[in-house]
Scaffold this motif. Structure first.
Motif, PDB file in Angstrom:
ATOM      1  N   GLY A 275       0.810  -1.413   0.107  1.00 51.42           N
ATOM      2  CA  GLY A 275       0.076  -0.166  -0.116  1.00 51.42           C
ATOM      3  C   GLY A 275       0.892   1.206  -0.129  1.00 51.42           C
ATOM      4  N   MET A 276       2.208   1.124  -0.286  1.00 52.49           N
ATOM      5  CA  MET A 276       2.958   2.398  -0.319  1.00 52.49           C
ATOM      6  C   MET A 276       3.672   2.273  -1.457  1.00 52.49           C
ATOM      7  N   ILE A 277       4.081   3.505  -2.100  1.00 48.95           N
ATOM      8  CA  ILE A 277       4.707   3.599  -3.117  1.00 48.95           C
ATOM      9  C   ILE A 277       6.332   4.308  -2.633  1.00 48.95           C
ATOM     10  N   TYR A 278       7.625   3.381  -3.025  1.00 49.89           N
ATOM     11  CA  TYR A 278       8.534   3.711  -2.772  1.00 49.89           C
ATOM     12  C   TYR A 278       9.324   4.095  -3.945  1.00 49.89           C
ATOM     13  N   LEU A 279      10.635   4.853  -3.704  1.00 46.94           N
ATOM     14  CA  LEU A 279      11.543   5.288  -4.497  1.00 46.94           C
ATOM     15  C   LEU A 279      12.898   4.641  -4.013  1.00 46.94           C
ATOM     16  N   CYS A 280      13.552   3.963  -4.820  1.00 49.89           N
ATOM     17  CA  CYS A 280      14.605   3.072  -4.275  1.00 49.89           C
ATOM     18  C   CYS A 280      15.616   3.502  -5.198  1.00 49.89           C
ATOM     19  N   ASP A 281      16.967   4.146  -4.581  1.00 49.96           N
ATOM     20  CA  ASP A 281      18.200   4.390  -5.004  1.00 49.96           C
ATOM     21  C   ASP A 281      19.142   3.294  -4.680  1.00 49.96           C
ATOM     22  N   GLY A 282      19.320   2.445  -5.244  1.00 53.37           N
ATOM     23  CA  GLY A 282      20.271   1.371  -4.835  1.00 53.37           C
ATOM     24  C   GLY A 282      19.584   0.378  -3.793  1.00 53.37           C
ATOM     25  N   HIS A 283      20.049   0.453  -2.645  1.00 55.15           N
ATOM     26  CA  HIS A 283      19.276  -0.298  -1.490  1.00 55.15           C
ATOM     27  C   HIS A 283      18.690   0.388  -0.621  1.00 55.15           C
ATOM     28  N   THR A 284      18.727   2.015  -0.908  1.00 59.24           N
ATOM     29  CA  THR A 284      17.783   2.674   0.092  1.00 59.24           C
ATOM     30  C   THR A 284      16.522   3.022  -0.299  1.00 59.24           C
ATOM     31  N   GLU A 285      15.400   2.803   0.431  1.00 55.37           N
ATOM     32  CA  GLU A 285      13.928   3.039   0.032  1.00 55.37           C
ATOM     33  C   GLU A 285      13.719   4.220   0.704  1.00 55.37           C
ATOM     34  N   THR A 286      12.637   5.197  -0.039  1.00 56.58           N
ATOM     35  CA  THR A 286      12.223   6.339   0.580  1.00 56.58           C
ATOM     36  C   THR A 286      10.650   6.257   0.211  1.00 56.58           C
ATOM     37  N   ALA A 287      10.032   6.096   1.227  1.00 50.78           N
ATOM     38  CA  ALA A 287       8.552   5.947   1.059  1.00 50.78           C
ATOM     39  C   ALA A 287       8.046   7.674   0.614  1.00 50.78           C
ATOM     40  N   MET A 288       7.411   7.503  -0.616  1.00 53.34           N
ATOM     41  CA  MET A 288       6.895   8.546  -1.479  1.00 53.34           C
ATOM     42  C   MET A 288       5.463   8.893  -1.141  1.00 53.34           C
ATOM     43  N   LEU A 289       4.621   7.836  -1.230  1.00 47.68           N
ATOM     44  CA  LEU A 289       3.396   8.180  -0.975  1.00 47.68           C
ATOM     45  C   LEU A 289       2.584   7.046  -0.737  1.00 47.68           C
ATOM     46  N   CYS A 290       1.564   7.194   0.498  1.00 46.13           N
ATOM     47  CA  CYS A 290       0.561   6.057   0.704  1.00 46.13           C
ATOM     48  C   CYS A 290      -0.323   6.172  -0.398  1.00 46.13           C
ATOM     49  N   GLU A 291      -0.821   4.696  -0.985  1.00 43.88           N
ATOM     50  CA  GLU A 291      -1.576   4.806  -1.977  1.00 43.88           C
ATOM     51  C   GLU A 291      -2.987   5.223  -1.603  1.00 43.88           C
ATOM     52  N   SER A 292      -3.360   4.994  -0.207  1.00 41.37           N
ATOM     53  CA  SER A 292      -4.786   5.343   0.105  1.00 41.37           C
ATOM     54  C   SER A 292      -5.025   7.077  -0.067  1.00 41.37           C
ATOM     55  N   GLU A 293      -3.945   7.696  -0.171  1.00 38.83           N
ATOM     56  CA  GLU A 293      -3.942   9.005  -0.369  1.00 38.83           C
ATOM     57  C   GLU A 293      -4.574   9.562  -1.655  1.00 38.83           C
ATOM     58  N   ILE A 294      -4.243   8.783  -2.759  1.00 36.65           N
ATOM     59  CA  ILE A 294      -4.642   9.070  -3.919  1.00 36.65           C
ATOM     60  C   ILE A 294      -6.422   8.905  -4.243  1.00 36.65           C
ATOM     61  N   ARG A 295      -6.759   9.969  -4.667  1.00 41.42           N
ATOM     62  CA  ARG A 295      -8.074  10.139  -4.941  1.00 41.42           C
ATOM     63  C   ARG A 295      -8.719   9.717  -6.293  1.00 41.42           C
ATOM     64  N   LEU A 296      -7.812   9.000  -6.941  1.00 41.88           N
ATOM     65  CA  LEU A 296      -8.230   8.464  -8.328  1.00 41.88           C
ATOM     66  C   LEU A 296      -8.413   7.216  -8.262  1.00 41.88           C
ATOM     67  N   PRO A 297      -9.488   6.541  -8.730  1.00 40.45           N
ATOM     68  CA  PRO A 297      -9.692   5.107  -8.915  1.00 40.45           C
ATOM     69  C   PRO A 297      -8.667   4.367  -9.611  1.00 40.45           C
ATOM     70  N   GLY A 298      -8.247   2.848  -9.471  1.00 44.28           N
ATOM     71  CA  GLY A 298      -7.753   2.290 -10.342  1.00 44.28           C
ATOM     72  C   GLY A 298      -6.308   2.017 -10.204  1.00 44.28           C
ATOM     73  N   VAL A 299      -5.759   0.844 -10.458  1.00 42.47           N
ATOM     74  CA  VAL A 299      -4.149   0.619 -10.454  1.00 42.47           C
ATOM     75  C   VAL A 299      -3.683   1.535 -11.428  1.00 42.47           C
ATOM     76  N   HIS A 300      -4.162   1.674 -12.548  1.00 42.89           N
ATOM     77  CA  HIS A 300      -3.520   2.745 -13.686  1.00 42.89           C
ATOM     78  C   HIS A 300      -3.161   3.810 -13.086  1.00 42.89           C
ATOM     79  N   ASN A 301      -4.099   4.659 -12.367  1.00 45.13           N
ATOM     80  CA  ASN A 301      -3.564   5.740 -11.685  1.00 45.13           C
ATOM     81  C   ASN A 301      -2.760   5.870 -10.824  1.00 45.13           C
ATOM     82  N   ILE A 302      -2.442   4.717  -9.870  1.00 44.81           N
ATOM     83  CA  ILE A 302      -1.285   4.520  -9.148  1.00 44.81           C
ATOM     84  C   ILE A 302      -0.128   4.447  -9.956  1.00 44.81           C
ATOM     85  N   GLU A 303      -0.244   3.793 -11.221  1.00 47.88           N
ATOM     86  CA  GLU A 303       1.027   3.934 -12.205  1.00 47.88           C
ATOM     87  C   GLU A 303       1.360   5.224 -12.634  1.00 47.88           C
ATOM     88  N   ASN A 304       0.469   5.871 -12.900  1.00 47.40           N
ATOM     89  CA  ASN A 304       0.454   7.381 -13.239  1.00 47.40           C
ATOM     90  C   ASN A 304       1.284   8.009 -12.201  1.00 47.40           C
TER      91      ASN A 304
END
Length: 476
Positions: A275-304
């Motif tokens: 349920g979280m979107i991460y940015l990974c730089d090598g072995h270091t993960e940074t949590a960028m956004l919890c998917e529940s905060e996205i107000r658009l429906p569908g997996v395709h919008n998570i991909e956007n």
């Protein structure tokens, strides 16, 4: 005009300029050419009769612009510098003849990328371009940048070049038509995915994807690609292995990303996990956004969101992304809520001009009782991949437009089809809306997701979507 236009000014000085197509991008282009004041002549070519061109034609004609119009207007094109509208193939006979005699062929978007001083971000792909482009612009604005958004959406940006500074961002949606020739690639670019599209215009799928790849060029610093799409994953890996450019892969699976990038240098990732979107730089993960905060429906919008997060990496923070997610409710014509009438939600997905777009829309609405309005202009696409989803997700299918026969044939040929969805044929777009209303059930939805282009009836998908909304608002 300032020095931003010096290169263009030198290119057209004393030259005959030809502008092919009098559409959205070329009308302001003609004004720029006139304001530079150095061209020997400016001639606009358009297949429409002069009487059907926009009112801008009269104004520009009074300023000295010549017009060659009508069905045979592209039979012979005169000019030293020729500006092509995106919808005109660069290899039509008249252009081949002009190039053979030494003419220079370019376009409004090519000149923008050559002239702007702003940092350039661009997105292409078969699906998700507009939402990803819009999110990219909003992320950068949230980070405090002045942003110019355009290209295949919004207003043409060439005439704003004078306003752009080095610290600004120029964010572009680019179509395969615009990318058929692209000598000045953007610095930061993304390919959302590739699936068969526009095969009424492109020779084949290979040419279509080759055009998409033109978004990467000598000055490109970063490429973002979809690791879950085999074609873009391979292209991204090839670019990474060639070296000299950073490649960021986005994926719904961390494991899939790892498989794609194994051994590829200078690559990073954006991916989903728990349920979280991460940015990974090598072995270091940074949590960028919890998917529940996205107000658009569908997996395709998570991909956007993942596309835009990857593209803006290093320029925006997780807080910037969160601020946008909490406010952004979508782009017009993309699963756009229109109204609720008698307990039925009416949803405008007019942008869905291919089967893959409609598949994404149906996935986003999974579990709903769906009456789907489908059909339109034929882009020579295969509807067989759409049929199983129609069987699984749609209760009533209202077909209209030029592709109605193809869609019905694909559905009836599907092994999953056993009479559901019910198929209703509508004689007109207006009838389709009424028939959909009559078929809808309380708690369900009526979805316009045509899986086809609009040109059998409408000027573009936006006109179709706005007309749909008008018809829906008139229902009682």
């Amino acid at each position: 005009m300032s020095s931003s236009f010096e290169v263009l000014k030198n290119k057209i000085e004393g030259k005959e300029c030809a502008v092919l197509g009098f559409g959205v991008s070329n009308i302001p282009l003609v004004r720029v050419l006139l304001d530079l004041g150095v061209a020997k002549s400016i001639t606009v070519y358009d297949k429409k009769p002069l009487s059907e061109l926009s009112e801008d034609a009269a104004e520009l004609s009074a300023r000295g612009v010549a017009f060659v119009t009508g069905a045979d207007s592209f039979e012979k094109i005169e000019g030293d510098v020729i500006f092509r509208s995106p919808g005109i193939r660069p290899d039509i006979p008249a252009l081949r003849e002009a190039l053979a005699r030494g003419a220079y062929l370019t376009s409004e978007i090519e000149q923008l990328l050559a002239l702007t001083r702003a940092r350039t971000f661009a997105i292409t792909g078969s699906d998700g371009k507009t939402t990803s482009t819009t999110l990219t612009g909003k992320f950068l604005e949230a980070a405090g940048k002045r942003v110019f958004v355009g290209g295949n959406i919004g207003r043409p940006l060439l005439e704003t070049c004078d306003e752009m500074r080095g610290e600004d961002a120029c964010v572009l949606e680019l179509s395969s038509f615009q990318l058929m020739q692209m000598p000045n690639a953007p610095e930061y670019c993304a390919i959302t995915n590739v699936s068969p599209n526009h095969l009424d215009w492109h020779i084949d799928e290979e040419e279509y994807f080759a055009a998409k790849k033109n978004i990467v060029g000598a000055r490109t610093e970063r490429l973002v690609v979809n690791a879950d799409c085999a074609a873009t994953a391979k292209f991204g890996r090839d670019v990474a292995l060639a070296g000299g450019k950073e490649v960021i892969f986005f994926s719904s699976s961390k494991d899939n990303y790892a498989d794609v990038t194994a051994g590829a240098p200078n690559s990073r990732a954006v991916y989903r996990r728990d349920g979280m979107i991460y940015l990974c730089d090598g072995h270091t993960e940074t949590a960028m956004l919890c998917e529940s905060e996205i107000r658009l429906p569908g997996v395709h919008n998570i991909e956007n969101y993942m596309t835009a997060i990857a593209l803006c990496s290093g320029f925006v923070s997780a807080d910037d992304v969160l601020d946008v997610a909490r406010e952004f409710t979508g782009v017009e014509h993309r699963l756009e809520p229109v109204r609720t009438l008698d307990g039925v939600d009416y949803i405008n997905g007019s942008i869905d001009s291919s089967p893959t777009r409609t598949l994404a829309a149906l996935s986003a609405l999974r579990g709903r009782d769906i009456v789907l309005i489908c059909g339109g202009y034929d882009k020579n696409l295969d509807y067989a991949p759409l049929a199983p989803a129609l069987c699984q997700s749609v209760r009533v299918l209202v077909l209209t437009g030029a592709t109605a026969d193809k869609i019905e044939s694909a559905l009836r040929a599907c092994a999953s089809y056993s009479g559901s969805p019910k198929i209703i044929r509508a004689a007109s777009f207006e009838d389709a809306v009424v028939l959909a209303k009559d078929s809808a059930a309380k708690g369900g939805c009526v979805l316009l997701s045509p899986a086809s282009a609009s040109f059998d009836r409408f000027k573009n998908f936006a006109e179709r979507g706005r007309y749909f909304k008008k018809l829906v608002m008139e229902l009682s």
